[in-house]
Write an enzyme that holds these catalytic residues in place. Structure first.
Site, PDB file in Angstrom:
ATOM      1  N   LYS A 259     -20.987  -3.151 -27.567  1.00 16.70           N
ATOM      2  CA  LYS A 259     -20.986  -3.177 -26.093  1.00 16.70           C
ATOM      3  C   LYS A 259     -20.935  -1.745 -25.516  1.00 16.70           C
ATOM      4  O   LYS A 259     -21.680  -1.398 -24.605  1.00 16.70           O
ATOM      5  CB  LYS A 259     -19.784  -3.991 -25.590  1.00 16.70           C
ATOM      6  CG  LYS A 259     -19.542  -3.898 -24.096  1.00 16.70           C
ATOM      7  CD  LYS A 259     -20.657  -4.550 -23.314  1.00 16.70           C
ATOM      8  CE  LYS A 259     -20.433  -4.436 -21.808  1.00 16.70           C
ATOM      9  NZ  LYS A 259     -21.561  -4.953 -21.044  1.00 16.70           N
TER      10      LYS A 259
ATOM     11  N   CYS B   1     -19.395   0.161 -15.219  1.00 16.81           N
ATOM     12  CA  CYS B   1     -19.732   0.039 -16.648  1.00 16.81           C
ATOM     13  C   CYS B   1     -20.270   1.348 -17.199  1.00 16.81           C
ATOM     14  O   CYS B   1     -19.632   2.004 -18.014  1.00 16.81           O
ATOM     15  CB  CYS B   1     -20.766  -1.057 -16.850  1.00 16.81           C
ATOM     16  SG  CYS B   1     -20.258  -2.616 -16.143  1.00 16.81           S
TER      17      CYS B   1
END
Ligand code: SAJ
Length: 438
Positions: free
Chosen positions: A200, A254
């Site tokens: 991720k 993010c």
């Protein structure tokens, strides 16, 4: 299955609703009472397509509350920001969520973390907290499975994107796969927990490094009197080259955050750190361009178009616009802000005509589709100057309306002029033709 989803934010809520839609009984938990109150009144953001429909369709099977109930499976979808000063992942919400689950954890339950975390977090932090339940680690199942959905298209991507599941053991991975299979149409790939955690962060770091590369190229291009937009387009004709777009910096919760989750590891992270620096420095580059554009203006007023971190969303977290504003205020500039999507911001948001009234320089930071509808002729500015940091607007139209147009990464300032001068003013196309012929 009875599923408890902890954290009802931009990932937790759609995940909970998709699970409910797939037939599970879902209890959403959030520590913020106002989130529960808004949901009980049916208030769901309409920014994500089909979200409200899904919410209405699942009222029978979805319920929100502040306490963690007994459940078969628990999903942790809470924020993991980075400490601004120290650049260390702040895992307090993950710890808190795991601590809330522990007293309710029963033998055979499954716990999944979706929040982005530094690799190793499941083993080092989450499983030890869950063991405070009194269960041994072989008495419950645990897995890591982050979302990969793009804000603005979350529901579609949650269903159709491939998923990576990292299991504590193969039984855990299979249990998690069975749960996700109830609504995911993409392929599901199994691995171990730390690999899944790492993937991720790898994905988001890939994007950050690529954006940094094009931002660096844009600066080099400008220094060499080259138009990065033209150069990028032509470079991308190479079958194995695919440059993303330069811009005013990287925002959001993010891409601007996750790469720091790797840099605290003892390994070498020079490129990752350098990329973060390049992207974080872009608002300074924008400021430099503005200073040149308004150098002859006394007490300039700068209008910012767009403070959301990216196009067509209302989210202004980590937005590069904020750093630009703080830098510009330190120069003594007056700042006016317009964003048709953002509702809450650190500085006053005004409508377009108020924000541009008597302005000396309009700076487009976010490429919201709505900005294409602006008629430059109707703006009652003091000086007609536009800086487009995304190469987004119809420059011909702005130049025709008398604006001088500067595009980030393009060396020339394309000159507009008053009606009389306009006939002789160089237009964007002419500038391009001149460059090609030299
Ligand atoms: N940006 C550029 N140039 C580009 C593309 C983006 O400057 O060519 C800027 C944007 O303006 C924005 C920032 O980068 O400020 C990030 O935008 P984004 O669209 O790349 O990413 P997010 O933060 O909206 O969503 C990302 C996605 N990750 C990747 O594309 C690798 C999404 O798939 C993730 O699920 C999400 O982060 C997340 O939650 O991690």
């Amino acid at each position: 299955m009875r599923v408890c989803v902890l954290g009802l934010g931009y990932i937790g809520l759609p995940t909970a609703l998709l699970l409910a839609d797939a037939g599970h009984e879902v209890i959403g938990v959030d520590v913020d009472k106002s989130v529960i109150e808004r949901l009980s009144m049916g208030m769901v953001s309409n920014e994500e397509p089909m979200m409200l429909n899904l919410f209405k369709r699942t009222t029978e099977r979805f319920h929100a509350q502040t306490e963690v109930p007994l459940a078969d499976a628990f999903l942790i979808c809470v924020p993991t920001p980075v400490d601004g000063e120290l650049r260390v992942a702040d895992l307090s919400c993950v710890k808190n969520a795991a601590s809330m689950i522990a007293p309710q954890l029963r033998e055979g339950n499954l716990v999944i973390v979706e929040s982005t975390v530094p690799p190793g977090t499941m083993s080092a932090l989450v499983i030890p907290i869950l063991k405070k339940s009194g269960l041994e680690s072989d008495q419950f199942f645990a897995a890591y499975c982050s979302e990969r959905a793009l804000p603005g298209n979350v529901l579609h991507e949650m269903v159709h994107n491939d998923r990576i599941i990292g299991g504590k053991d193969i039984q855990s991975a299979n249990k998690a796969m069975a749960l996700y299979s109830s609504f995911v149409k993409g392929n599901i790939h199994l691995t171990n927990m730390s690999t899944a955690e790492f993937i991720k962060v790898m994905e988001n770091t890939y994007r950050d490094v690529n954006i940094a590369l094009i931002n660096e190229m844009a600066k080099i291009a400008e220094d060499n009197n080259i138009d990065i937009w033209e150069a990028r387009e032509l470079a991308n004709k190479h079958p194995r080259v695919n440059y993303v777009k330069p811009g005013p910096g990287v925002g959001g919760h993010c891409i601007a955050v996750d790469p720091w989750f790797l840099t605290n590891n003892p390994g070498n992270c020079q490129l990752i750190k350098a990329s973060r620096d390049v992207n974080d420095n872009m608002p300074n580059i924008v400021l430099g361009a503005v200073k040149t554009l308004v150098k002859d203006v006394e007490n300039p007023t700068i209008t910012i178009l767009g403070v959301a971190y990216k196009a067509n969303v209302s989210d202004a977290r980590e937005t590069p616009a904020l750093k630009f504003i703080r830098l510009a205020l330190n120069e003594g500039f007056t700042i006016r802000v317009h964003d048709p999507h953002v509702k809450r911001f650190d500085y006053l948001l005004e409508d377009l005509s108020d924000a541009t009234f008597d302005s000396d320089c309009i700076v487009l930071i976010t490429d919201h589709e709505a900005f294409r509808a602006i008629n430059p002729q109707q703006l009652r500015v003091r000086n007609k100057i536009l800086l487009d940091t995304r190469n987004f607007l119809d420059h011909e139209a702005w130049i025709k309306s008398g604006f001088d147009v500067k595009v980030l990464g393009r060396p020339e300032i394309m000159k507009g002029a008053s009606d009389i001068e306009q006939a002789v003013a160089p237009k964007a196309k002419e500038v391009l033709e001149q460059r090609i012929s030299t």
